[in-house]
Design an enzyme around this catalytic site. Structure first.
Site, mmCIF file in Angstrom:
data_model
loop_
_atom_site.group_PDB
_atom_site.id
_atom_site.type_symbol
_atom_site.label_atom_id
_atom_site.label_comp_id
_atom_site.label_asym_id
_atom_site.label_seq_id
_atom_site.Cartn_x
_atom_site.Cartn_y
_atom_site.Cartn_z
ATOM 1 N N CYS A 171 -2.034 -0.799 7.402
ATOM 2 C CA CYS A 171 -1.508 -0.439 8.713
ATOM 3 C C CYS A 171 -1.454 1.089 8.821
ATOM 4 C CB CYS A 171 -0.125 -1.061 8.914
ATOM 5 S SG CYS A 171 1.188 -0.265 7.955
ATOM 6 N N CYS A 194 0.964 2.799 6.284
ATOM 7 C CA CYS A 194 0.449 2.817 4.915
ATOM 8 C C CYS A 194 -0.715 3.776 4.778
ATOM 9 C CB CYS A 194 0.041 1.416 4.493
ATOM 10 S SG CYS A 194 1.455 0.300 4.363
ATOM 11 N N GLU A 229 0.830 -1.209 0.000
ATOM 12 C CA GLU A 229 0.000 0.000 0.000
ATOM 13 C C GLU A 229 0.867 1.263 0.000
ATOM 14 O OE1 GLU A 229 -2.000 -3.095 2.730
ATOM 15 O OE2 GLU A 229 0.022 -2.295 2.428
#
Length: 154
Positions: free
Chosen positions: A90, A93, A62
């Site tokens: 997360c 990201c 990502e």
């Protein structure tokens, strides 16, 4: 200018492509995460996790797609894109994706579910970080996404 018709995109096809990238990452020795960036219902970029094999903590798919998109697409083009990702992004990201300004993020497996697979603690949800910047939708094809994590040797 009309808003992109994100709801009309082929969500299952794009998510299955992200799953294939997640499996490729696991087969290569990385953790099982994959993402695709879609514009006009067409995949324009793909990435899979390369944290282990590239020896680079930043190589979450990502975050790397956000980086590439900021280099290759202008802000208006990025706002017309959807990132499909095998697992909820997360916080690192999600922060990069907030800067990129994607129109939407669609995930399969929640961060809470991944924490249960890994034995870790759940982190801040991506929707909190992306609130006001990018719509977050999920889970999509959750059982298929969870199977990838069950198959991985966490």
């Amino acid at each position: 200018m009309t808003e992109p018709a994100f709801d009309d995109f082929d969500h299952e096809s794009h998510m299955r492509r992200a799953f294939a990238l997640a499996r490729e990452a696991a087969e290569r020795g990385d953790r099982p995460f994959g993402s695709v960036l879609v514009r006009d219902d067409e995949v324009v970029m793909t990435e899979s996790n390369r944290v282990v094999t590239a020896d680079d903590v930043r190589r979450h798919p990502e975050l790397h797609l956000a980086y590439r998109a900021c280099r290759e697409l202008d802000p208006a083009e990025r706002a017309e894109t959807v990132m499909y990702t095998s697992t909820e992004p997360c916080p690192m990201c999600a922060g990069g994706m907030a800067t990129a300004g994607f129109g939407r993020v669609v995930y399969s497996v929640s961060g809470e579910a991944v924490a249960a697979f890994t034995g870790g603690e759940p982190s801040v949800r991506s929707a909190e970080i992306l609130d006001g910047a990018t719509d977050v939708v999920g889970p999509v094809l959750n059982e298929a996404g969870r199977q990838i994590h069950r198959d991985f040797d966490w």
